[in-house]
Design an enzyme around this catalytic site. Sequence first.
Site, PDB file in Angstrom:
ATOM      1  N   GLY A  45     -10.367 -13.648   3.963  1.00 19.06           N
ATOM      2  CA  GLY A  45     -10.820 -12.566   4.700  1.00 19.06           C
ATOM      3  C   GLY A  45      -9.688 -11.329   4.215  1.00 19.06           C
ATOM      4  N   GLY A  47      -8.737  -7.314   5.452  1.00 20.58           N
ATOM      5  CA  GLY A  47      -8.778  -6.235   6.801  1.00 20.58           C
ATOM      6  C   GLY A  47      -7.605  -5.049   6.297  1.00 20.58           C
ATOM      7  N   THR A  51      -4.638  -9.403   3.927  1.00 20.09           N
ATOM      8  CA  THR A  51      -5.541 -10.305   3.610  1.00 20.09           C
ATOM      9  C   THR A  51      -5.038 -11.753   3.964  1.00 20.09           C
ATOM     10  OG1 THR A  51      -5.431  -9.399   1.190  1.00 20.09           O
ATOM     11  CG2 THR A  51      -6.378 -11.572   1.297  1.00 20.09           C
ATOM     12  N   VAL A  52      -6.146 -12.495   4.248  1.00 20.63           N
ATOM     13  CA  VAL A  52      -5.780 -13.805   4.914  1.00 20.63           C
ATOM     14  C   VAL A  52      -6.276 -14.881   3.734  1.00 20.63           C
ATOM     15  CG1 VAL A  52      -6.532 -15.429   6.733  1.00 20.63           C
ATOM     16  CG2 VAL A  52      -6.590 -12.935   6.969  1.00 20.63           C
ATOM     17  N   LYS A  71      -1.672 -14.950   6.493  1.00 21.51           N
ATOM     18  CA  LYS A  71      -1.790 -13.292   6.636  1.00 21.51           C
ATOM     19  C   LYS A  71      -1.049 -12.685   5.906  1.00 21.51           C
ATOM     20  CE  LYS A  71      -3.926 -11.772  10.459  1.00 21.51           C
ATOM     21  NZ  LYS A  71      -4.149 -11.094  11.760  1.00 21.51           N
ATOM     22  N   ASP A 165      -9.049  -5.679  21.320  1.00 16.84           N
ATOM     23  CA  ASP A 165     -10.151  -5.757  20.054  1.00 16.84           C
ATOM     24  C   ASP A 165     -10.749  -7.194  20.056  1.00 16.84           C
ATOM     25  OD1 ASP A 165     -11.525  -4.888  18.026  1.00 16.84           O
ATOM     26  OD2 ASP A 165     -10.082  -5.523  16.402  1.00 16.84           O
TER      27      ASP A 165
END
Length: 429
Positions: A45, A47, A51-52, A71, A165
């Site tokens: 993923g 964000g 990046t992960v 991450k 969040d």
Amino acid sequence: MHASRLRDVLRRNSCPHGSSSIRDRPVFAWSGCDLLKWLKVQVLGRGSYGTVYLATPATPKYCPIGSIAVKSAALEHCMSLKKEATILREFTGCSEIVRCLGVDLSVEDGLGVYNLLLEYASEGTLLDVMKKNGGRLQEPDVQRYTRMIVKGLRCIHEKGYVHCDLKPANVLVFCSEDGASSVKIADFGLSKIPGEENEFVRRNFTFRGTPIYMSPESVLLGEIQSPLDIWSLGCMVIEMLTGNLAWTFKDMRTLMFQIALGNEPPKIPETMSEVGKDFLGRCFVREPRKRWTAEMLLRHPFLDETQVFPSTGYPLHVPPSVSKNPSASRTLGPPPGFELTVKRQSLPKNLPLPPSELIPKEKLLPKNLPLPRALANNLPPPPGFEFISERKLLPRNLPPPPEFSSISRKQTVARLAPPPGFSFTGIHA
């Protein structure tokens, strides 16, 4: 090992510049006193933080944990990852929060990279699991996942942190050896640390986090406290049950006014059990100081591990890890702060009198029984009153007293002497 030596080693072992395949880029990371070689296998993923990656050790004999999640962010943009690493160190003993395995620095294509090593969630995020199940989950599964999330929130709030969040995309799903799934809270880059002041009080409709999960006080006043996470939890429960977001809106401005100034909370699903509806009602109290805490919610019957409350919208599916106790589901305990009261059975109106044959005839009294004379005449007066006997009524036309004679009015007046100082004038016929 110093950073310069690490950079030289990485350059000697890195692939030629311009290689586009992730598998062709072995990454050396400095962890403690051992130089471990990690291979970034796959992008999981992306964000705003970075990046992960899914990573595997190039030397498995030195790393028994298997695959990990990494991450990564450039050193000049790694403040969020550094903050998350600092926070995760505080929760190493909490099984409902993702575990941090370490922090590494690496050089990729000549650039410094900050790497946060985390345990790998093989099932992905809670949002991924929802999509695999048609967008929504059965209520017993929602109960299990919510119970774990609330336990994680209790750990977070006890140490003075606020996640800020909380949403399905930031909750990871793990598969245990017995086949049962568990969830853990992740992504603490936006979290509020103890002692940190509210940052957005001066600006209206500004917040940290994802707007759809924000609470009224956080949107309107910029108040970032633990009740924010409880409100976000309620929005998550609705999304897990229905597959839809908690709010229906046209644009962001409409959503902000609906959250901050609306009088109604998010619509609770009609198919949810009554106990579940009560649970969501505790999460959606608009006054943050009256909203239930994570500790209080853990004592709510909806999160009781021995009880399963089926919804009314679709068939009930009970996973093996959840024990179904029919007798327990019929006897709900009172919520915290309330006492269990026995419901009184209402008596029917106009109850019939008992049959006369059940009462001895000698005890039956006739109707309209007069009061005995002796009792009526000898009753003592009430306190503060004197006893006054009832005067007998005098008959009319009684004879005059002995001093008076039975004469007419004219005669009586004529025979009387006038008072002193007055003269007698008489009465004319």
